[in-house]
Design an enzyme around this catalytic site. Structure first.
Site, PDB file in Angstrom:
ATOM      1  N   ASP A  53      -4.934  13.972  21.769  1.00  0.00           N
ATOM      2  CA  ASP A  53      -3.664  13.689  21.098  1.00  0.00           C
ATOM      3  C   ASP A  53      -3.627  14.236  19.681  1.00  0.00           C
ATOM      4  OD1 ASP A  53      -2.645  12.479  23.299  1.00  0.00           O
ATOM      5  OD2 ASP A  53      -2.794  10.431  22.569  1.00  0.00           O
TER       6      ASP A  53
ATOM      7  N   ASN B 198      -4.610   8.959   1.784  1.00  0.00           N
ATOM      8  CA  ASN B 198      -5.130   8.288   2.976  1.00  0.00           C
ATOM      9  C   ASN B 198      -5.657   9.268   4.021  1.00  0.00           C
ATOM     10  OD1 ASN B 198      -4.828   5.618   2.195  1.00  0.00           O
ATOM     11  ND2 ASN B 198      -2.746   5.465   2.981  1.00  0.00           N
TER      12      ASN B 198
ATOM     13  N   THR C 190      -9.599   2.711   6.480  1.00  0.00           N
ATOM     14  CA  THR C 190      -9.178   1.412   7.029  1.00  0.00           C
ATOM     15  C   THR C 190      -7.740   1.449   7.529  1.00  0.00           C
ATOM     16  OG1 THR C 190      -8.731   0.732   4.746  1.00  0.00           O
ATOM     17  CG2 THR C 190     -10.807   0.013   5.724  1.00  0.00           C
ATOM     18  N   ALA C 191      -7.163   2.655   7.634  1.00  0.00           N
ATOM     19  CA  ALA C 191      -5.794   2.791   8.132  1.00  0.00           C
ATOM     20  C   ALA C 191      -5.820   3.373   9.551  1.00  0.00           C
ATOM     21  CB  ALA C 191      -4.982   3.658   7.164  1.00  0.00           C
ATOM     22  N   TYR C 192      -5.133   4.487   9.766  1.00  0.00           N
ATOM     23  CA  TYR C 192      -5.010   5.063  11.109  1.00  0.00           C
ATOM     24  C   TYR C 192      -6.375   5.432  11.692  1.00  0.00           C
ATOM     25  CZ  TYR C 192      -2.689   7.817  14.800  1.00  0.00           C
ATOM     26  OH  TYR C 192      -2.236   8.312  15.988  1.00  0.00           O
TER      27      TYR C 192
ATOM     28  N   LEU D 188      -9.238   3.977  11.355  1.00  0.00           N
ATOM     29  CA  LEU D 188      -9.893   2.787  11.901  1.00  0.00           C
ATOM     30  C   LEU D 188      -9.301   2.420  13.257  1.00  0.00           C
ATOM     31  CD1 LEU D 188     -11.921   0.454  11.428  1.00  0.00           C
ATOM     32  CD2 LEU D 188     -10.052  -0.803  10.340  1.00  0.00           C
TER      33      LEU D 188
ATOM     34  N   ASP E   7       0.829  -1.209   0.000  1.00  0.00           N
ATOM     35  CA  ASP E   7       0.000   0.000   0.000  1.00  0.00           C
ATOM     36  C   ASP E   7       0.862   1.257   0.000  1.00  0.00           C
ATOM     37  OD1 ASP E   7      -2.039  -1.790   0.125  1.00  0.00           O
ATOM     38  OD2 ASP E   7      -2.609  -1.368   2.200  1.00  0.00           O
ATOM     39  N   GLY E   8       2.001   1.204   0.686  1.00  0.00           N
ATOM     40  CA  GLY E   8       2.892   2.358   0.723  1.00  0.00           C
ATOM     41  C   GLY E   8       3.448   2.709  -0.646  1.00  0.00           C
TER      42      GLY E   8
END
Length: 338
Positions: free
Chosen positions: A217, A187, A228-230, A232, A100-101
């Site tokens: 934070d 993203n 669906t990354a950070y 989620l 993905d990166g």
């Protein structure tokens, strides 16, 4: 059908599906590969040879040739580019080999319109790379077929991110700002406290209206692809890439009532560090730290007019559910229970 760039036709028969069809075969292909993997490097050489045999010009990143000088000799006739080149005007297809990166990095190389992207899975997660690497010959043979069959496509939303700082000097008016950064991401945007011991304090506005004050934070603004990354992991919902919206997800908010929200894709979102904040914040875009935000700085986020058109293996919906079940183990085991 809508002609979005020369040689490519995109049509949508319904809200559920989008297909593309080249009027002629791609002539220039950009190959982007994950560095440091011998299998990927070997596959890149084989793929280059196959594409060259099909009379296709292949372009690689200049950094790849610098890091692996031997490829200049092995990839006879390979082309590269400089930062001043407008890739969107010359590239017909992007092929990524990695995870993905690698896809996210490929998207960052295009600051305006982007050609279709074909992603082969050779990374650790592969949520956004539906095509297995071992079947690359069969996949490319079908894609470059003389029949030019319609190909399913998912236009993945990108965010346009601008960092604003109030102009200094006696001659500047109260509302004048300089734009420090102007980038696109696929993203998410993250404004967080970074290394500061103090909680982040952020004023959040939508379409010119102040919405709320966040203490915690940080704050994530994510696309459906980035849901669906950070986002989620921070408690946000999974969102299908075909849903037009921006996710607003707080990171460890001081208030338990601050729940994630989804905003319309027409929204202009402002995240500012107010004068009452004890310290500045850090801005990260697609997982990479961009800059430090001072007290008084603001980040403006809106939907970019230039999405990332990714080629589907089956359909957008089938690929998405295959990813959330395969990569995230979504509801596996429960579905079979009676």
């Amino acid at each position: 059908p809508i002609i979005v760039q020369e040689g490519l036709t995109v049509s949508s028969g319904s809200a559920k599906s989008i297909v593309m069809q080249w009027q002629e075969r791609p002539k220039n292909v950009l190959l982007i590969a994950k560095p440091g993997d011998p299998l990927i490097t070997a596959t890149l050489q084989d793929m280059f040879a196959w594409l060259t045999s099909q009379k296709v010009a292949c372009v690689v990143e200049p950094q790849l040739l610098l890091e692996q000088p031997v490829l200049k000799r092995l990839l006879t006739g390979v082309l590269t580019f400089s930062e001043s080149d407008d890739l969107a005007k010359h590239i017909d297809l992007v092929i990524t080999i990695g995870g993905d990166g690698t896809l996210t990095w490929a998207a960052s190389r295009f600051h305006s319109a982007m050609p279709p992207v074909l992603s082969f899975a050779a990374g650790s997660l592969g949520f956004l790379t539906p095509f297995p690497l071992e079947s690359w010959v069969r996949t490319l043979t079908r894609l470059f077929s003389p029949q030019r069959m319609p190909i399913p496509l998912v236009p993945r939303m990108r965010l346009h991110v601008r960092v604003k700082r109030r102009k200094s000097g006696g001659g500047s008016s109260e509302g004048e700002f300089d734009t420090l950064h102007d980038v696109h991401c696929m993203n998410e945007v993250l404004v967080h406290r970074g290394r500061n011991m103090n909680l982040a304090k952020l004023d959040i506005g939508v379409d010119g209206e102040k919405v709320t004050l966040l203490q915690g934070d940080g704050l994530i603004l994510a696309t459906p692809t980035g849901s669906t990354a950070y986002s989620l992991a921070a408690g946000g919902s999974m969102v299908h890439p075909g849903v037009p919206g921006i996710l607003l997800t707080p990171v460890s908010p001081h208030s338990l009532s601050f729940r994630p929200a989804v905003l319309p894709d027409s929204s202009l979102i402002s995240v500012a560090v107010p004068p009452t904040a004890r310290s500045g914040c850090t801005l990260s875009v697609d997982g990479k730290e961009r800059c430090m935000l001072r007290v008084g700085d603001a980040v403006e986020v809106s939907v970019s007019p230039h999405p990332v058109p990714t080629i589907c293996k089956a359909t957008g919906t089938a690929d998405w559910f295959a990813s959330v079940q395969g990569a995230l183990q979504w509801n596996l085991g429960r579905a079979e229970q009676k």
